[in-house]
Write a protein that holds these residues in place. Structure first.
Motif, PDB file in Angstrom:
ATOM      1  N   GLY A 231       0.913   4.569  12.427  1.00 53.46           N
ATOM      2  CA  GLY A 231       2.357   4.300  12.255  1.00 53.46           C
ATOM      3  C   GLY A 231       3.106   2.987  12.014  1.00 53.46           C
ATOM      4  N   SER A 232       3.903   2.877  11.215  1.00 56.51           N
ATOM      5  CA  SER A 232       4.805   1.671  11.212  1.00 56.51           C
ATOM      6  C   SER A 232       6.252   2.173  11.264  1.00 56.51           C
ATOM      7  CB  SER A 232       4.542   1.077  10.048  1.00 56.51           C
ATOM      8  OG  SER A 232       5.099  -0.279   9.824  1.00 56.51           O
ATOM      9  N   ASP A 233       6.499   2.497  12.538  1.00 55.16           N
ATOM     10  CA  ASP A 233       7.701   3.061  12.740  1.00 55.16           C
ATOM     11  C   ASP A 233       9.010   2.387  12.524  1.00 55.16           C
ATOM     12  OD1 ASP A 233       6.141   5.083  13.643  1.00 55.16           O
ATOM     13  OD2 ASP A 233       7.107   5.264  15.514  1.00 55.16           O
ATOM     14  N   PRO A 234       9.977   3.091  11.712  1.00 53.60           N
ATOM     15  CA  PRO A 234      11.247   2.321  11.704  1.00 53.60           C
ATOM     16  C   PRO A 234      12.313   2.363  12.907  1.00 53.60           C
ATOM     17  CG  PRO A 234      11.497   4.314  10.616  1.00 53.60           C
ATOM     18  CD  PRO A 234      10.069   4.177  11.182  1.00 53.60           C
ATOM     19  N   PHE A 235      12.935   1.034  13.115  1.00 55.16           N
ATOM     20  CA  PHE A 235      14.121   1.326  14.172  1.00 55.16           C
ATOM     21  C   PHE A 235      15.191   0.670  13.701  1.00 55.16           C
ATOM     22  CE2 PHE A 235      16.345  -0.771  17.872  1.00 55.16           C
ATOM     23  CZ  PHE A 235      15.893  -0.149  18.896  1.00 55.16           C
ATOM     24  N   ILE A 236      16.144   1.702  13.481  1.00 60.76           N
ATOM     25  CA  ILE A 236      17.238   1.410  12.288  1.00 60.76           C
ATOM     26  C   ILE A 236      18.602   1.272  13.235  1.00 60.76           C
ATOM     27  CG2 ILE A 236      18.866   2.463  10.539  1.00 60.76           C
ATOM     28  CD1 ILE A 236      16.398   4.256   9.904  1.00 60.76           C
ATOM     29  N   VAL A 237      19.246   0.120  12.873  1.00 62.05           N
ATOM     30  CA  VAL A 237      20.588  -0.069  13.655  1.00 62.05           C
ATOM     31  C   VAL A 237      21.604  -0.154  12.825  1.00 62.05           C
ATOM     32  CG1 VAL A 237      21.474  -1.554  15.387  1.00 62.05           C
ATOM     33  CG2 VAL A 237      19.089  -1.475  15.195  1.00 62.05           C
ATOM     34  N   VAL A 391      16.678   5.694  15.655  1.00 60.00           N
ATOM     35  CA  VAL A 391      17.850   5.442  15.025  1.00 60.00           C
ATOM     36  C   VAL A 391      19.177   5.080  15.962  1.00 60.00           C
ATOM     37  CG1 VAL A 391      17.208   6.763  13.045  1.00 60.00           C
ATOM     38  CG2 VAL A 391      18.563   7.901  14.817  1.00 60.00           C
ATOM     39  N   TRP A 392      19.974   4.089  15.602  1.00 57.54           N
ATOM     40  CA  TRP A 392      20.930   3.477  16.729  1.00 57.54           C
ATOM     41  C   TRP A 392      22.171   3.595  16.051  1.00 57.54           C
ATOM     42  CZ3 TRP A 392      20.193   2.079  21.670  1.00 57.54           C
ATOM     43  CH2 TRP A 392      18.715   2.001  22.121  1.00 57.54           C
ATOM     44  N   THR A 393      23.107   4.665  16.275  1.00 55.48           N
ATOM     45  CA  THR A 393      24.555   4.948  15.667  1.00 55.48           C
ATOM     46  C   THR A 393      25.303   5.681  16.692  1.00 55.48           C
ATOM     47  OG1 THR A 393      25.714   5.769  13.741  1.00 55.48           O
ATOM     48  CG2 THR A 393      23.386   6.719  14.168  1.00 55.48           C
ATOM     49  N   ARG A 394      26.395   5.541  16.829  1.00 55.88           N
ATOM     50  CA  ARG A 394      27.243   6.392  17.492  1.00 55.88           C
ATOM     51  C   ARG A 394      28.138   7.378  16.606  1.00 55.88           C
ATOM     52  NH1 ARG A 394      29.061   2.311  22.394  1.00 55.88           N
ATOM     53  NH2 ARG A 394      29.103   0.718  20.618  1.00 55.88           N
ATOM     54  N   ASP A 395      27.625   7.199  15.367  1.00 54.38           N
ATOM     55  CA  ASP A 395      28.274   8.268  14.221  1.00 54.38           C
ATOM     56  C   ASP A 395      27.504   9.382  14.066  1.00 54.38           C
ATOM     57  OD1 ASP A 395      28.945   9.560  11.864  1.00 54.38           O
ATOM     58  OD2 ASP A 395      29.922   7.728  11.301  1.00 54.38           O
ATOM     59  N   ALA A 408       9.474  11.446   9.067  1.00 50.60           N
ATOM     60  CA  ALA A 408       8.527  11.309  10.164  1.00 50.60           C
ATOM     61  C   ALA A 408       8.560  12.385  11.051  1.00 50.60           C
ATOM     62  CB  ALA A 408       9.341  10.039  11.093  1.00 50.60           C
ATOM     63  N   GLY A 409       7.352  12.530  11.902  1.00 49.57           N
ATOM     64  CA  GLY A 409       7.244  13.721  12.748  1.00 49.57           C
ATOM     65  C   GLY A 409       8.374  13.646  13.897  1.00 49.57           C
ATOM     66  N   MET A 410       8.825  12.382  14.197  1.00 49.88           N
ATOM     67  CA  MET A 410       9.625  12.349  15.455  1.00 49.88           C
ATOM     68  C   MET A 410      10.937  11.311  15.311  1.00 49.88           C
ATOM     69  SD  MET A 410       6.580  12.174  18.227  1.00 49.88           S
ATOM     70  CE  MET A 410       5.650  11.090  17.179  1.00 49.88           C
ATOM     71  N   THR A 411      12.011  11.643  15.659  1.00 45.72           N
ATOM     72  CA  THR A 411      13.117  10.581  15.754  1.00 45.72           C
ATOM     73  C   THR A 411      13.719  10.708  16.931  1.00 45.72           C
ATOM     74  OG1 THR A 411      13.420  10.920  13.419  1.00 45.72           O
ATOM     75  CG2 THR A 411      15.207  10.318  14.573  1.00 45.72           C
ATOM     76  N   ALA A 412      14.217   9.476  17.532  1.00 46.90           N
ATOM     77  CA  ALA A 412      14.766   9.172  18.817  1.00 46.90           C
ATOM     78  C   ALA A 412      15.862   8.665  18.534  1.00 46.90           C
ATOM     79  CB  ALA A 412      14.147   8.364  19.695  1.00 46.90           C
ATOM     80  N   VAL A 413      17.118   9.205  19.029  1.00 46.32           N
ATOM     81  CA  VAL A 413      18.739   8.889  18.592  1.00 46.32           C
ATOM     82  C   VAL A 413      19.271   8.110  19.946  1.00 46.32           C
ATOM     83  CG1 VAL A 413      20.837   9.873  17.925  1.00 46.32           C
ATOM     84  CG2 VAL A 413      18.958  10.903  17.368  1.00 46.32           C
ATOM     85  N   ASN A 414      19.480   6.593  19.549  1.00 39.18           N
ATOM     86  CA  ASN A 414      19.991   5.754  20.609  1.00 39.18           C
ATOM     87  C   ASN A 414      19.094   5.418  21.832  1.00 39.18           C
ATOM     88  OD1 ASN A 414      22.447   5.172  19.174  1.00 39.18           O
ATOM     89  ND2 ASN A 414      23.171   7.062  19.855  1.00 39.18           N
TER      90      ASN A 414
END
Length: 466
Positions: A231-237, A391-395, A408-414
């Motif tokens: 994987g080359s996982d994204p970390f979005i802010v 993914v990092w967002t409070r919206d 992706a098979g998995m997404t972590a929020v904050n």
């Protein structure tokens, strides 16, 4: 011979003899015999054994952790945490496994009911990597034992000490002979084992190349296969994120296990409005990362698993620079013994560069600037992999967009992504298929049998149609 070498010193730890064809044949026979007996055991007996294995892991935590640190270089602190997590994995299946296997009843429109039961398949071959040498095995073994299957392990050649301890723990817990066996073999022997009629299925965690080879062999022999690949996982802010928390977790997510994790955050994708602030703080955090002796509490990370692995990462960095990327700092191999590599940060990596189709298995982060949410998703998805994401967002509206649209098979929020015994784990695209963990991971290698029951008082004999 299979050699164990301490990557922190370059010194040889041990030499392990490879299985002869005759010895391998005996182990396959033993697995088949053990399965015939184990499949008849009660769910409670299986759960009790898993609880005993967890206890053995806890009682021998120091020895297990030390072996992992010595063989593949992870810090003793993180090796201890891995052993604890492995014990927890066995306990989760011990406590919840029976409910995961409870029969289900479904009424039929024509009358009567359909009962569904999960039944074991047989010996499962697991081809496992070195980066989490205990946890990767537990992810297949705990559900396999609970399911009534038996396990055959082809572990990475550099962690044969760990493989031997795994087998010892299972036997010490009271498992019958043959329930779980380590196969000290090379990768070239895997295809023939997959083809063997005594082996029911295969699971692999590893590289894309290894996944293709195993999938081809499994397909040729019509065997069920689960693949967890790179994987080359994204970390979005995004601008609404808690920037301090995001930066702290971004550093941890990139350097955990010396950057040698499939779900390490490898690409930091940051909204333009906060890009400069994020990069400044993130770079400062990465500069502070200390690579050193795995047994030194002051070390944030140990060496890479081998000199070969370090050279691969150094080559990737040089190729990125040649195509226009900027290495802000790091990515250096210090003088002296050991496969150490300093943490580093790459910016301006071209999105069409070959690096976007590769996995950097080391503590080098790539940072990208995104114009808006759509651009962040475009960059995140513009790779052949689809394992995890953060993914990092409070919206909340933005959170939902990311959850639905990131491939992706998995997404972590904050939070940074991590595996858990209760949650399904796996990816899409060239990151593999199938799932580990949770009830889904256990069901992957079971026969979902349907039993048709007539309605009360009815007489069977009507014409059946498909």
């Amino acid at each position: 011979m299979l050699r164990s070498v301490n990557p922190a010193t370059g010194e040889q730890i041990a030499v392990h003899e490879e299985l002869s064809p005759t010895a391998l044949e005996r182990k396959l026979d033993l697995a088949a015999s053990a399965f015939r007996r184990w499949r008849e055991t009660s769910l409670q007996d299986r759960a009790d054994l898993l609880g005993n294995i967890a206890y053995c892991f806890e009682e021998n935590k120091d020895a297990l952790a030390r072996m992992a640190s010595l063989e593949m270089g992870k810090t003793y602190r993180s090796a201890n945490a891995e052993v604890e997590k492995s014990a927890a994995g066995f306990r989760v299946y011990a406590e919840r496994g029976p409910d995961m296997l409870a029969p289900r009843m479904q009424p039929l429109t024509g009358g009567g009911t359909a009962e569904t039961r999960w039944l074991p398949l047989g010996p499962v071959l697991a081809v496992m990597p070195w980066n989490f040498p205990y946890w990767q095995v537990v992810r297949f073994l705990a559900p396999a034992i609970m399911a009534g299957n038996v396990g055959l392990l082809k572990h990475a050649s550099i962690v044969q000490g760990v493989a031997g301890l795994l087998e010892e723990m299972v036997l010490a817990a009271g498992a019958p002979e043959g329930l779980f066996q380590n196969l000290a073999i090379r990768s070239s022997a895997v295809a023939a084992i997959i083809a063997d009629d005594r082996v029911a299925a295969v699971t692999l965690t590893g590289s894309e190349g290894a996944g293709k080879s195993v999938a081809e062999a499994a397909g040729r022999n019509l065997k069920k296969v689960v693949l967890e690949l790179g994987g080359s996982d994204p970390f979005i802010v995004m601008p609404s994120a808690d920037l301090d928390a995001a930066v702290k977790q971004a550093v941890t997510a990139r350097i955990q296990n010396s950057g040698q994790s499939c779900i390490c955050a490898k690409r930091m994708i940051v909204h333009a409005d906060i890009y400069d602030a994020f990069l400044e703080r993130f770079a400062d955090g990465m500069r502070r990362v200390k690579a050193g002796d795995p047994f030194d509490e002051a070390s944030d990370m140990g060496p890479l698993s081998s000199l070969e692995q370090r050279d691969t990462v150094l080559k990737q960095v040089e190729e990125a620079k040649a195509l226009g990327a900027t290495l802000l700092f790091g990515g250096e191999a210090p003088e002296g013994p050991g496969a150490f590599l300093s943490a580093g940060v790459l910016t301006d990596v071209p999105l069409d560069s070959p690096l976007m189709a590769e996995e950097i298995f080391g503590p080098i982060a790539m940072v990208f600037k995104a114009a808006d949410l759509d651009d962040a998703i475009r960059i995140a998805n513009d790779i052949p992999f689809g394992l995890g994401s953060s993914v990092w967002t409070r919206d909340e509206a933005e959170q939902e967009q990311f959850i639905r649209r990131i491939e992706a098979g998995m997404t972590a929020v904050n939070q940074m992504l991590a595996s858990s015994p209760e949650a399904p784990f796996g990816g899409i695209k060239r990151s593999g298929h199938g799932r580990e963990l949770g009830p889904y991971g256990m069901h992957e290698f079971m026969n979902l049998k349907t039993i048709m029951h007539p309605a009360a008082g009815s007489v069977a004999g009507s014409v059946a149609t498909e």
